[in-house]
Scaffold this active site. Structure first.
Site, PDB file in Angstrom:
ATOM      1  CD  GLU A  37     -37.754   0.783   6.306  1.00 19.24           C
ATOM      2  OE1 GLU A  37     -38.132   1.804   6.899  1.00 19.24           O
ATOM      3  OE2 GLU A  37     -37.493  -0.291   6.889  1.00 19.24           O
ATOM      4  CG  ASP A  55     -41.577  11.332  10.486  1.00 19.20           C
ATOM      5  OD1 ASP A  55     -41.433  11.703  11.662  1.00 19.20           O
ATOM      6  OD2 ASP A  55     -41.418  10.149  10.116  1.00 19.20           O
TER       7      ASP A  55
END
Length: 234
Positions: A13, A200
């Site tokens: 990230e 997800d």
């Protein structure tokens, strides 16, 4: 003075952002490496805080105390709760709530931190608008929307838990750090925004989807952040 703290929970990230920055120093505090320098000429501190709400809160406090940051941007991935969000989409926080805070026995609402006087931590409206505009420039083919981040110290991979987070909190995405970053920024009077790329669907498929889409989702978030900081300078 403008100095932007950029937080990601995991290395993917923040690694793209660190590659793009001009590094001045790396300062280690509380097991975290704070990369101090500039990104596109803007003073920044980029840090991987680690997973979970305690790590996230500690990170914000160090950014406030040691680096005197003027803004906090939290970038990363999350599981979708809102059916309008699909894998690869981006959510920009309108607000954030601790979904695992439960002091209802003393009259507080589910998710409300005692003695705060409110349930949700609201993101800075200017940063929200800049983030959406930046996403449209950096990721023109990506669906982006505002929404609610719900955070707790658990990875959501159950349809039953997902339905609970939707019905109780009207959450749009679920993850493990955002509300603590929002909480810490609020207490230190620092404007913040949370940016979440959807990795997800936060259900029984989450374990399969997450590793596949994590890297691509994090890359989209990084591109957005690089564009966003251009708009923060006065």
């Amino acid at each position: 003075m403008i100095k932007i703290g950029i937080i990601g929970a995991m290395e993917p990230e923040v690694e793209e952002l660190k590659k793009e920055m001009d590094l001045t120093a790396v300062i280690r505090k509380a097991g975290m490496d704070f990369h101090d320098g500039t990104l596109n000429g803007t003073p920044v501190v980029i840090v991987r805080c680690g997973i979970g709400k305690v790590n996230a809160a500690l990170c914000v406090q160090i950014l406030a105390d040691e680096f005197k940051v003027s803004h906090v941007i939290n970038t990363g991935v999350a599981g979708a709760l809102n059916p309008r969000l699909d894998i690869g989409d981006i959510l920009i926080s309108r607000d954030a709530i601790h979904h695992d805070m439960d002091v209802r026995i003393f009259g507080y609402r589910l998710g409300e931190v005692p003695q705060m006087g409110f349930l949700e931590f609201k993101a800075d409206e200017k940063l929200m608008a800049l983030a959406k505009e930046a996403c449209e420039k950096a990721n023109p083919d990506t669906h982006v929307m505002y929404g609610r981040v719900v955070s707790g110290d658990q990875f959501i991979s159950s349809k039953e838990v997902k339905e609970h987070l939707i019905s109780e909190f009207q959450g749009d995405c679920a993850e493990m750090e955002g509300a603590s970053i929002a909480h810490g920024a609020y207490l230190n009077n620092i404007p913040f925004v949370i940016i979440r790329a959807i990795s997800d669907k936060a259900d029984d498929s989450a374990e399969m989807d997450y590793p596949t889409f994590e890297t691509a989702a994090a890359r989209h978030s990084a591109a957005l952040v690089i564009e966003l900081i251009k708009g923060i300078l006065p």
